[in-house]
Design a protein around this motif. Structure first.
Motif, mmCIF file in Angstrom:
data_model
loop_
_atom_site.group_PDB
_atom_site.id
_atom_site.type_symbol
_atom_site.label_atom_id
_atom_site.label_comp_id
_atom_site.label_asym_id
_atom_site.label_seq_id
_atom_site.Cartn_x
_atom_site.Cartn_y
_atom_site.Cartn_z
ATOM 1 N N ILE A 189 -6.159 -89.296 29.067
ATOM 2 C CA ILE A 189 -6.477 -89.817 27.736
ATOM 3 C C ILE A 189 -5.291 -89.612 26.806
ATOM 4 N N GLY A 190 -5.408 -90.156 25.600
ATOM 5 C CA GLY A 190 -4.417 -89.933 24.559
ATOM 6 C C GLY A 190 -3.046 -90.428 24.939
ATOM 7 N N GLY A 191 -2.067 -89.550 24.740
ATOM 8 C CA GLY A 191 -0.692 -89.925 25.046
ATOM 9 C C GLY A 191 -0.450 -90.150 26.512
ATOM 10 N N ASN A 192 -1.358 -89.660 27.365
ATOM 11 C CA ASN A 192 -1.186 -89.822 28.810
ATOM 12 C C ASN A 192 -1.782 -91.123 29.338
ATOM 13 N N GLU A 193 -2.432 -91.882 28.479
ATOM 14 C CA GLU A 193 -2.968 -93.175 28.910
ATOM 15 C C GLU A 193 -1.835 -94.051 29.414
ATOM 16 N N LEU A 194 -2.122 -94.816 30.461
ATOM 17 C CA LEU A 194 -1.125 -95.725 31.000
ATOM 18 C C LEU A 194 -1.074 -97.009 30.180
ATOM 19 N N THR A 195 0.151 -97.500 29.948
ATOM 20 C CA THR A 195 0.321 -98.699 29.125
ATOM 21 C C THR A 195 0.058 -99.974 29.914
ATOM 22 N N GLY A 196 0.077 -99.863 31.261
ATOM 23 C CA GLY A 196 -0.059 -101.057 32.102
ATOM 24 C C GLY A 196 1.283 -101.556 32.610
ATOM 25 N N ILE A 197 2.343 -100.936 32.096
ATOM 26 C CA ILE A 197 3.687 -101.300 32.553
ATOM 27 C C ILE A 197 4.072 -100.363 33.693
ATOM 28 N N SER A 198 4.560 -100.931 34.802
ATOM 29 C CA SER A 198 4.931 -100.098 35.955
ATOM 30 C C SER A 198 6.046 -100.763 36.760
ATOM 31 N N SER A 199 6.673 -99.937 37.605
ATOM 32 C CA SER A 199 7.712 -100.412 38.525
ATOM 33 C C SER A 199 7.474 -99.751 39.878
ATOM 34 N N THR A 200 7.554 -100.532 40.970
ATOM 35 C CA THR A 200 7.296 -100.021 42.318
ATOM 36 C C THR A 200 8.537 -100.219 43.190
ATOM 37 N N TYR A 201 8.845 -99.145 43.969
ATOM 38 C CA TYR A 201 9.993 -99.184 44.863
ATOM 39 C C TYR A 201 9.514 -98.852 46.278
ATOM 40 N N ASP A 202 10.154 -99.479 47.266
ATOM 41 C CA ASP A 202 9.808 -99.218 48.664
ATOM 42 C C ASP A 202 10.392 -97.890 49.129
ATOM 43 N N LEU A 203 9.589 -97.193 49.946
ATOM 44 C CA LEU A 203 10.058 -95.986 50.641
ATOM 45 C C LEU A 203 10.018 -96.313 52.141
ATOM 46 N N GLY A 204 11.210 -96.523 52.694
ATOM 47 C CA GLY A 204 11.266 -96.994 54.073
ATOM 48 C C GLY A 204 11.145 -95.874 55.104
ATOM 49 N N GLU A 205 10.694 -96.234 56.281
ATOM 50 C CA GLU A 205 10.576 -95.304 57.418
ATOM 51 C C GLU A 205 11.967 -94.757 57.743
ATOM 52 N N LEU A 206 11.966 -93.420 58.126
ATOM 53 C CA LEU A 206 13.264 -92.828 58.446
ATOM 54 C C LEU A 206 13.149 -92.003 59.747
ATOM 55 N N ALA A 207 12.904 -90.712 59.669
ATOM 56 C CA ALA A 207 12.954 -89.852 60.847
ATOM 57 C C ALA A 207 11.699 -89.909 61.696
#
Length: 776
Positions: A645-663
């Motif tokens: 709630i409050g200041g921690n509410e999400l604005t709806g703006i986001s960015s997503t990045y891929d985390l690729g398979e490694l070991a």
């Protein structure tokens, strides 16, 4: 010239013709008289439509003589019109006092020099201009009974001061008019009644009566009867009928009214009537509604009109009163909602006309009561069905200080324990600053009696009784109460109710006060309409989720309403605002009333933090917090619903990045940065195929994955069972602030490690910020 005039008089005397008031020579003596320049002119009015009118001019001359000149228009050519000065006034009539030279019909003029009455009594200019007389000009010597022009002179002349009153239609439709009082130079009064609609040939007695028309009273002064053919009456008033002197000023101050009767043998029939003197109405009046009560259709108004003497004419006018009925009416003490004893009695309302007129001079106890005092009176008006049915009130209305100003505030009373019973309470401001409270509910049981009160605090908090209302009538669903004070006795105004920390409860009955059928916050607890809803997401118990809504109160504080679905019937679920975000966790800041598992509801008024610091609605919208709803007091560790709630509410703006398979083959996913209202970030790592029960440390590292670099930000480890990690990012591990916008341009990459013991094994990796080509 002066010498010639004296010689002429001497010659006339020697010839045996003594010149006293007329002159043989019509030109020379008048021309010979020296005039002082002082003069008075009086109008001569046409009589009986003669068409002849003009004036008479008195000019002061030497030796006590006065030059009297009559100037008329409309006289027939060649005629000779005798003229005289008479004793008394035109209205009174009187004998000849002075004979004047006849008026020449051709010129319309007559000139007379005089210094005495016909009986030889000396009279000079001053005496003539104060003489109480009038001038008659006749048609001819053989027709002296026909007066063609006439006018009062001297002391009988009018000085221009007048006062007119209306004479209104009374018992005979169509007859009305005026009475005009005119002040004479001599100090007496000419009263002229002028009516329209009087029958030709009728003779209508008329009088001044004592008191006002609404009160009635004996005859004080009799007028000459009104001539029905002309509608006119003219009377000189010097004394009242008892012989006491009466001046013009006395009439204007008189406590009286005028009656014009149909005939001498029908004095009981008043054809026209009007208040005069001190009973005259000013332009000030006040109208109040008289509302329908026990008898459908009977309603109207009462008008209080100020008299010059400061007292009042009260006029009641009702519609739909029964023909021939007589309806007692009174002013009662207090307001209609309170009831009280009679303090002023009115003349009964005539059912046939629906009217009552009363002059109010005092209270029933004899204490004077003025118009201005009525406007501030703590009272109301009742009109009763009859003397035998005083308990049946056909019309009623508050007056004076209890009048409603038009300012009002309505609050909803919401359904509570009994389905379908709901409504409102309306507070209306009275002129005296107090309130009329009207409760109106739908679906109350017929014949029920429902106690109602204002309680302290908000409904969500509960509190003791502050103000008791008149109980709600179940049959009508209504209650009306005048509120002047708290039950403790302290004064309570309308303005104070609007800022009151209170709520209203309506109970089922006196025996079931614990059953609240309708309830609503009032005063400062009123909701402004501003609100904010946050989602409470499912957590430990599948299916339990919902929302929390914060609503702003007029006081600036909040009503917090939690609404959850699928809570267990009978359950009690503690709930709190915690510090920080849900991803971070933190201590309790604010405790809510527990959620009722049966309804899924909790309502709490929030005024402060649990620590005591004030907490407003606006501050909640900015608070660094989240809400937890727990399974029970014994299982606080089990969170059934949760939301930032409050200041921690999400604005709806986001960015997503891929985390690729490694070991480790098959482990891959994404990291999503979601902007919070406070500008910081919720970082959510979502991986597939992580080992059940595993714990996978994760970090943002400096530079690109191809370059490698040190740890900048540490995430909450990824839970291998769920493949999830939630972290609130506010700063770099080194302490420097790090906003959502900063992350979008950060020179970094993300590593997810196999375990704390195997940090060298990277199971998923991906560039972020400036190193990512295009974030999803």
């Amino acid at each position: 010239m002066k010498k010639y005039y004296h010689v002429l008089l001497l010659m006339l005397g020697m010839a045996g013709t003594l010149f006293l008031q007329s002159c043989v020579d019509e030109q020379s003596p008048a021309d010979a008289l020296d005039l002082s320049g002082t003069s008075r002119t009086y109008p001569l009015n046409a009589v009986d439509g003669s068409g002849i009118s003009g004036n008479v001019v008195f000019e002061e001359g030497e030796g006590g003589y006065t030059k009297v000149t009559i100037n008329l228009s409309g006289t027939p050519n060649g005629g000779a019109h005798p003229a005289h000065i008479h004793f008394n006034s035109v209205a009174e009539g009187g004998g000849i006092a002075i004979s004047l030279e006849p008026v020449n019909g051709t010129t319309g003029s007559s000139v007379t020099l005089l210094n005495q009455l016909d009986d030889g009594t000396f009279i000079d200019y001053d005496g003539l201009t104060s003489f109480e007389g009038y001038v008659n000009v006749h048609l001819a010597y053989g027709q002296l009974e026909t007066v063609v022009a006439q006018g009062d002179i001297g002391g009988n002349a009018l000085d221009g001061t007048t006062k007119q009153y209306n004479l209104l239609t009374k018992d005979v439709d169509g007859i009305s008019g005026t009475i005009l009082f005119e002040k004479s130079v001599g100090g007496f009064t000419v009263a002229t009644i002028d009516l329209s609609g009087t029958p030709a040939g009728g003779s209508h007695p008329a009088h001044i009566h004592a008191n006002s028309a609404a009160e009635g009273g004996g005859i004080l002064i009799s007028f000459n009867p009104v001539d029905g053919s002309t509608g006119m009456s003219r009377t000189i008033i010097r004394t009242d009928d008892a012989g006491n002197p009466v001046s013009f000023e006395d009439i204007l101050a008189m406590d009286a009214y005028v009656n014009v009767h149909l005939a001498a043998n029908q004095l009981g029939t008043i054809v026209a009537q009007g208040d005069i003197g001190s009973n005259e109405l000013t332009e000030n009046f006040k109208e109040y509604r008289l509302n329908e009560l026990a008898v459908p259709g009977i309603s109207g108004s009462i008008i209080f009109k100020e008299r010059l003497n400061g007292f009042t004419l009260a006029s009641i006018q009702l519609d739909n009163t029964p023909e021939g009925g007589m309806h007692p009416a009174h002013i009662h003490a207090n307001s209609a909602a309170e009831g009280g004893g009679i303090i002023v009695g009115f003349n009964p309302v005539d059912g046939t006309t629906g009217r009552s007129e009363t002059t109010i001079r005092q209270l029933s106890n004899g204490q004077p009561l003025t118009y201005n005092q009525i406007l501030g009176l703590d009272g109301y008006v009742n009109v009763h069905l009859s003397m035998n049915q005083l308990s049946t009130i056909v019309a009623q209305g508050d007056i004076g200080g209890n009048e409603l100003t038009g300012m009002s505030m309505m609050y909803p009373l919401n359904e509570l324990a009994v389905p379908g019973i709901a409504g409102s309470v309306t507070f209306e401001e009275r002129k005296n600053g107090f309130s009329l409270a009207t409760i109106e509910l739908a679906n109350t049981p017929e014949g029920g009696v429902h106690p109602a009160h204002i309680h302290a605090n908000s409904a969500a908090e509960g509190g003791g009784i502050l103000v008791s209302f008149n109980p709600v009538n179940g049959t009508t669903g209504m209650s009306k109460t005048t509120i002047r004070s708290l039950d403790s006795g302290e004064a309570l105004s309308y303005a104070q109710i609007l800022d009151m920390n209170g709520y209203v409860n309506v109970h089922l009955s006196m025996d079931q006060l614990g059953v609240i059928v309708a309830q609503g916050d009032i005063g400062e607890n009123e909701l402004t309409g501003e609100m904010k809803m946050y989602t409470l997401n499912e957590l430990a118990v599948p299916g339990i989720s919902g929302s929390i809504t914060f609503e702003e109160r007029k006081s600036g504080f909040s009503l917090a309403t939690i609404q959850l679905d699928n809570t267990p019937d009978g359950g009690v679920h503690p709930a709190h605002i915690h510090a920080n975000s849900a991803a971070e966790g933190g201590g309790i800041l604010v405790s809510f009333n527990p959620v009722n598992g049966t309804t899924g509801m909790s309502k709490t008024t929030i005024r402060a933090l649990d620590s005591g610091g004030a907490l407003t609605y606006s501050e909640i919208l900015q608070i660094n917090g989240y809400v937890n709803v727990h399974l029970s007091m014994d299982q606080l560790g089990v969170i059934v619903a949760q939301g930032d709630i409050g200041g921690n509410e999400l604005t709806g703006i986001s960015s997503t990045y891929d985390l690729g398979e490694l070991a480790v083959p098959g482990i891959s996913g994404t990291i999503t940065f979601s902007e919070r209202q406070n500008g910081f970030t919720l970082a959510t790592i979502t991986l597939s195929n992580t080992p059940d029960g595993g714990v996978h440390p994760a970090h943002i590292h400096a530079n690109s994955a191809e370059e490698g670099g040190g740890i900048l930000v540490s995430f909450t480890p990824v839970n291998g069972t769920t493949g999830m990690s939630h972290t609130t990012i506010r700063a770099l591990d080194s302490g420097g602030a790090l906003s959502y916008e900063d992350l979008l341009t950060l020179d970094g990459y993300v590593n997810v490690h196999l375990s704390m013991d195997q940090l060298g094994v990277i199971v998923a990796q991906g560039n972020i910020g400036s190193n990512a080509a295009v974030p999803a």
